[in-house]
Design a protein around this motif. Structure first.
Motif, PDB file in Angstrom:
ATOM      1  N   ASP A   1       0.857  -1.191   0.000  1.00  0.00           N
ATOM      2  CA  ASP A   1       0.000   0.000   0.000  1.00  0.00           C
ATOM      3  C   ASP A   1       0.893   1.242   0.000  1.00  0.00           C
ATOM      4  N   TYR A   2       0.623   2.173  -0.927  1.00  0.00           N
ATOM      5  CA  TYR A   2       1.346   3.439  -0.895  1.00  0.00           C
ATOM      6  C   TYR A   2       0.966   4.209   0.359  1.00  0.00           C
ATOM      7  N   SER A   3       1.955   4.774   1.024  1.00  0.00           N
ATOM      8  CA  SER A   3       1.710   5.577   2.215  1.00  0.00           C
ATOM      9  C   SER A   3       1.548   7.043   1.821  1.00  0.00           C
ATOM     10  N   GLN A   4       0.337   7.571   2.050  1.00  0.00           N
ATOM     11  CA  GLN A   4       0.051   9.008   1.858  1.00  0.00           C
ATOM     12  C   GLN A   4       0.565   9.533   0.520  1.00  0.00           C
ATOM     13  N   ILE A   5       0.242   8.789  -0.524  1.00  0.00           N
ATOM     14  CA  ILE A   5       0.785   9.124  -1.849  1.00  0.00           C
ATOM     15  C   ILE A   5       0.309  10.491  -2.330  1.00  0.00           C
ATOM     16  N   GLU A   6      -0.949  10.838  -2.045  1.00  0.00           N
ATOM     17  CA  GLU A   6      -1.454  12.111  -2.560  1.00  0.00           C
ATOM     18  C   GLU A   6      -0.779  13.294  -1.881  1.00  0.00           C
ATOM     19  N   LEU A   7      -0.497  13.170  -0.581  1.00  0.00           N
ATOM     20  CA  LEU A   7       0.200  14.257   0.110  1.00  0.00           C
ATOM     21  C   LEU A   7       1.645  14.370  -0.361  1.00  0.00           C
ATOM     22  N   ARG A   8       2.244  13.241  -0.710  1.00  0.00           N
ATOM     23  CA  ARG A   8       3.608  13.278  -1.253  1.00  0.00           C
ATOM     24  C   ARG A   8       3.617  13.950  -2.628  1.00  0.00           C
ATOM     25  N   VAL A   9       2.600  13.631  -3.432  1.00  0.00           N
ATOM     26  CA  VAL A   9       2.479  14.291  -4.736  1.00  0.00           C
ATOM     27  C   VAL A   9       2.274  15.798  -4.538  1.00  0.00           C
ATOM     28  N   LEU A  10       1.446  16.171  -3.557  1.00  0.00           N
ATOM     29  CA  LEU A  10       1.216  17.591  -3.266  1.00  0.00           C
ATOM     30  C   LEU A  10       2.530  18.275  -2.885  1.00  0.00           C
ATOM     31  N   ALA A  11       3.329  17.603  -2.058  1.00  0.00           N
ATOM     32  CA  ALA A  11       4.615  18.183  -1.660  1.00  0.00           C
ATOM     33  C   ALA A  11       5.489  18.440  -2.888  1.00  0.00           C
ATOM     34  N   HIS A  12       5.490  17.493  -3.819  1.00  0.00           N
ATOM     35  CA  HIS A  12       6.312  17.638  -5.030  1.00  0.00           C
ATOM     36  C   HIS A  12       5.780  18.750  -5.939  1.00  0.00           C
ATOM     37  N   ILE A  13       4.472  18.717  -6.199  1.00  0.00           N
ATOM     38  CA  ILE A  13       3.886  19.681  -7.140  1.00  0.00           C
ATOM     39  C   ILE A  13       3.960  21.107  -6.586  1.00  0.00           C
ATOM     40  N   SER A  14       3.694  21.256  -5.286  1.00  0.00           N
ATOM     41  CA  SER A  14       3.676  22.595  -4.685  1.00  0.00           C
ATOM     42  C   SER A  14       5.074  23.096  -4.356  1.00  0.00           C
ATOM     43  N   ASP A  15       6.028  22.156  -4.254  1.00  0.00           N
ATOM     44  CA  ASP A  15       7.408  22.502  -3.878  1.00  0.00           C
ATOM     45  C   ASP A  15       7.446  23.218  -2.529  1.00  0.00           C
ATOM     46  N   ASP A  16       6.511  22.846  -1.645  1.00  0.00           N
ATOM     47  CA  ASP A  16       6.456  23.465  -0.316  1.00  0.00           C
ATOM     48  C   ASP A  16       7.556  22.864   0.559  1.00  0.00           C
TER      49      ASP A  16
END
Length: 892
Positions: free
Chosen positions: A669-684
């Protein structure tokens, strides 16, 4: 019989403008509204074949209604210039298409339509009124049907008096009274302040009309009585404003509305001038230039049947010609019956080369003479195009026929090119991509109880025409995929995934039926105990599944506060019961009863029906063309929605077991994949720091938002942080967060503001992606998957807000969906290259499930997370957590 179609020109072009992505010709003219309007118009002509047709337009902004109410439509914003400039283009095109149009100074299009329809109705003529305005429902009658346009301009809902009664419990005439009471903000019709549709319907069902309501205020109490008495004049005026005037002095005679089909002499040049190439091809006018002699050219209704050279195979003796042509065959269509592809009946096969088309009945496919044809079907080096090849693969498999070599699935490509139009059928695609019209299946095969195969020649021609349509569609789609940058996504991800999914579905997952039956008995015992306790608590027996009886118990007998009412009484839906749970223990018991009863009916009884008698497994069917985000969906049965938050729901997973002795179930199971994608896309930086350092993201968020140390983060802080984290991904509003956390909207809004103050990169991303969507009309994932957002510039606040939230969350959710698809393709390749016996069985959102032999377990425990975590390189690490056991429950 005469059939008149009346089109509300202003309404439809306005809807088309906001529904279609931006479109400009080489002259720099905006043409999206004209294109959307014309596409809908041609579909109406093809489907309904009107004998008479007229498009009505408003003539100027001042109408007779302004004489009595200066503020009529006063709240409307100025028409965007990009739309205003398209009105003359549309009117010129309608003239060249041969479509009559009508406008009269001082009157609106709906008044013209109302007056024409009244006269036609009185003469007993069949009328269809096409508009997106619900006001038109007042014109419905035994002879007049209202086609309400929905989903931009792609769908219509048909309303006659019966359908209006079923939906609103009103007559068509009472629609005017409904508007009088509730008003209409879009037309600046005031109505009665505080009276919405729900209240207005209740009043009309009691008193019948606006006048009846105002005369009956003595029977009402409190604020409602005061509002109605205070705003009586407004209600009467609003009803008058909402009433379509049906006595417009008409200059057009019935003969002026005659429609004899598209004018071929002028339609071609007009469409060419606007650069509507697909519509030119759709009308078979792509190469048409009017000759001086007045030669009419080919029929505009589509390529005549004689233009296709179709060979219908009837005996073994017809097969050698087909087999000889196989090197030239590029497209096929497998005709099947039945929704579930695992249980479909194969009817026959259409095959198409550039100039020749064939139909082979299924009985001939089973003939020994067809062996070379079956070898071709199963040859991965023989590329084939088709519609829904995934379904075809499964249907052939269960008939013992192998299928390989899927190169282009036009359904899948159409979904990528416009994911908001889910599951488009082949007829729609043929029209959309300028192919000759296909007869609807209902015309040839019937539908439901009327389903019946026609004679061989009729059936064969129908199926062969489908494979022929595929050829033309593929050419157009390839160009569109290249233009949109999605050719790689289609050929390297979605097409290989289609084959992988079919392999998983054929394999299926084994079910221990005895354990499932025992679980059913356990649930039945729980249900019986809960029912007994509920009856004892309430002091009476009643039908727990009847909302009416349950409402009487909860609100009349037990006196619980009424949260929400429906037309038929008290609401007892899940949202209401959740709010009532703190007031009485019986509500908690009822919620528990509903949960267990659903598990029993949907997942125990439902699964037992789906277990194959031949394999002892369930064979789900994954759909790639449903969710606009790119996620897969599952049916027959749906294995993605098994509720696992409750222990009773998790127990369902115990019955899913390996199909071979000594094997185990392995899940990752991917762990918190959408939040990781958000971190990458937003560059926060703060988000990225949490994932790079492998911190608990919800604790980290709570620390940053509340300004505390990790040790000071309590369970409530973490719960709030988790809610806002996932809320941000799904575009949550302050209202949604307030409901999730049971706090006020003001507190929720403050929390969201605090979050954005801390995670400024996320705020910047949200602002920039919305601006980008407004500019180009769509957003993309990291793999260039597009989602068009036609409402992003809508004047309607709700439509625009939804589009903005969709713009924010689609790149996140869509990229997460792309990543697990990439992992599936790469894992399939890894299993093949290593010659492993382990099998991929299921995909459940962010989870992959395998069955693994004992000797491969150590390798798979290492290989699976490596592949999943390396599927796509991000600026933060992806993380996949692996577990295994003797069943799916133990593997989680």
């Amino acid at each position: 019989m005469d059939k008149l179609i009346l089109i509300d020109g202003n309404n439809i072009i306005y809807r088309a403008f906001f529904a279609m992505p931006p479109l400009t010709n080489t002259a720099g003219q905006q043409t999206n509204a004209v294109y959307g309007f014309t596409t809908m118009l041609l579909r109406l002509i093809e489907e309904h074949k009107p004998s008479h047709l007229i498009v009505a337009f408003d003539a100027g902004k001042i109408t007779f209604r302004h004489e009595g109410y200066e503020d009529y439509k006063g709240g409307r914003q100025k028409t965007p210039p990009e739309l205003s400039e398209q009105f003359p283009l549309l009117k010129d095109l309608l003239r060249d298409l041969g479509v009559p149009q009508y406008e009269i100074a001082g009157y609106e299009a709906d008044d013209i339509i109302g007056s024409i329809s009244r006269q036609a109705d009185e003469a007993g003529r069949e009328v269809m009124i096409v508009s997106g305005d619900k006001d038109m429902l007042q014109l419905a009658s035994d002879h007049t049907t209202i086609a309400l346009v929905r989903k931009g301009v792609t769908e219509v809902e048909l309303y006659g008096p019966q359908q209006i009664r079923e939906k609103y419990d009103l007559t068509p005439e009472q629609i005017i009274d409904l508007k009088g009471l509730m008003g209409d903000a879009s037309d600046n019709i005031p109505g009665v302040p505080g009276v919405g549709e729900k209240t207005a319907l209740k009043l009309l069902q009691q008193f019948g009309s606006v006048e009846g309501v105002l005369a009956g205020t003595g029977e009402l109490k409190g604020k409602m009585k005061e509002k109605l008495e205070e705003h009586a004049d407004s209600a009467v005026m609003s009803k008058k404003l909402a009433t379509i005037y049906r006595e417009v002095p008409l200059e057009h005679a019935w003969e002026d509305m005659l429609f004899s089909g598209i004018n071929k002499d002028t339609a071609g040049p007009a469409l060419a001038k606007l650069e509507f190439k697909s519509l030119l091809e759709r009308l078979s006018l792509s190469a048409y230039t009017p000759a001086a002699s007045g030669d009419a050219g080919e029929a505009a209704e589509g390529v005549p049947e004689a233009a296709l050279d179709i060979v219908i195979c009837e005996t073994d003796g017809d097969l050698p010609a087909v087999i000889a042509a196989l090197p030239e065959i590029a497209a096929l269509h497998l005709e099947t019956s039945g929704e579930n592809p695992h249980r479909s009946e194969v009817i026959g096969l259409g095959l198409s080369a550039a100039q020749q088309h064939y139909y082979i009945p299924f009985a001939l496919l089973k003939s020994p003479a067809a062996t070379p044809l079956l070898d071709w079907l199963g040859d991965p080096l023989a590329p084939k195009s088709g519609y829904d090849l995934h379904r075809a693969d499964l249907a052939l498999h269960w008939q013992g026929i192998a299928f390989a070599g899927a190169a282009n699935d036009v359904q899948l490509a159409a979904y990528l090119l416009d994911p908001t139009e889910a599951n488009q059928n082949l007829n729609d695609l043929a029209a959309k991509y300028g192919q000759p019209r296909l007869a609807p299946d209902e015309e040839v095969l019937g539908k439901g109880a009327k389903y019946k195969l026609p004679d061989l020649r009729t059936l064969g021609s129908h199926v062969a025409r489908k494979s022929a349509a595929v050829l033309g569609i593929v050419r157009r789609q390839e160009e569109a995929l290249r233009d949109t940058g999605m050719a790689g996504l289609f050929h390297d991800l979605e097409m290989p995934l289609s084959r992988i999914l079919a392999d998983m579905e054929k394999q299926g997952i084994a079910v221990n039926k005895e354990d499932l039956k025992e679980l059913g008995k356990e649930f039945e015992a729980q249900i019986a105990a809960l029912v007994a306790e509920i009856y004892e608590t309430c002091g009476t027996e009643f039908n727990l599944n009847s909302p009416k009886q349950l409402g009487e118990i909860l609100f009349d007998k037990l006196g619980l506060p009424v949260v929400k009412k429906t037309k038929t009484g008290y609401s007892t839906d899940a949202e209401v019961l959740e709010k009532l749970a703190p007031y009485h223990n019986v509500v908690r018991l009822i919620l528990q009863y509903r949960t267990i009863a659903k598990l029993q009916s949907t997942y125990v009884e439902g699964l037992l029906k789906e277990v194959s008698g031949e394999t002892g497994k369930v064979h789900t069917f994954y759909r790639q063309t449903i969710a606009a985000t790119g996620r897969l969906s599952s049916q027959y049965p749906n294995l993605q929605n098994i509720p696992i938050r409750l222990e009773e729901g998790r127990k369902i997973r115990k019955v899913f077991v390996p199909s071979e002795p000594g094997w185990s179930i392995l899940a990752a199971d991917y762990s918190q994949i959408e939040l990781r994608v958000l971190a990458h896309i937003s560059d926060d930086e703060r988000l990225k720091e949490a994932f790079v350092n492998d911190m608990d993201i919800h604790t980290k968020t709570a620390m940053d938002v509340f300004g505390v140390s990790a040790e000071q983060v309590d369970s409530n802080m973490r719960r709030s942080a988790k809610a806002v984290n996932f809320g941000i991904v799904y575009g949550i509003s302050d209202y949604g967060l307030s409901q999730n956390l049971n706090i006020t909207r003001k507190e929720a809004a403050q929390f969201i503001d605090q979050y954005f103050e801390v995670f400024q990169g996320v705020r910047r991303y949200m602002d920039e992606i919305v601006q980008e969507a407004r500019k180009q009309g769509y957003v993309t994932t990291l793999l260039e998957r597009r989602r068009y957002l036609p409402e992003i510039n809508a004047k309607n606040f709700n439509l625009r807000s939804f589009a903005e939230r969709t713009a924010m969350n689609t790149p996140i959710q869509g990229t997460a969906a792309d990543i697990i698809k990439l992992a599936m393709v790469q894992m399939d390749k890894a299993l093949y290259e290593r010659k492993l016996r382990s099998r991929m069985l299921l995909q459940v959102h962010d989870e992959l499930v395998f069955e693994v032999p004992e000797e491969e377990m150590d390798l798979m425990k290492k290989l699976l997370p490596e592949v999943m975590e390396g599927a796509l390189k991000l600026s933060v690490p992806l993380k996949a957590e692996v577990s295994y056991g003797s069943n799916w429950y133990e593997a989680k």
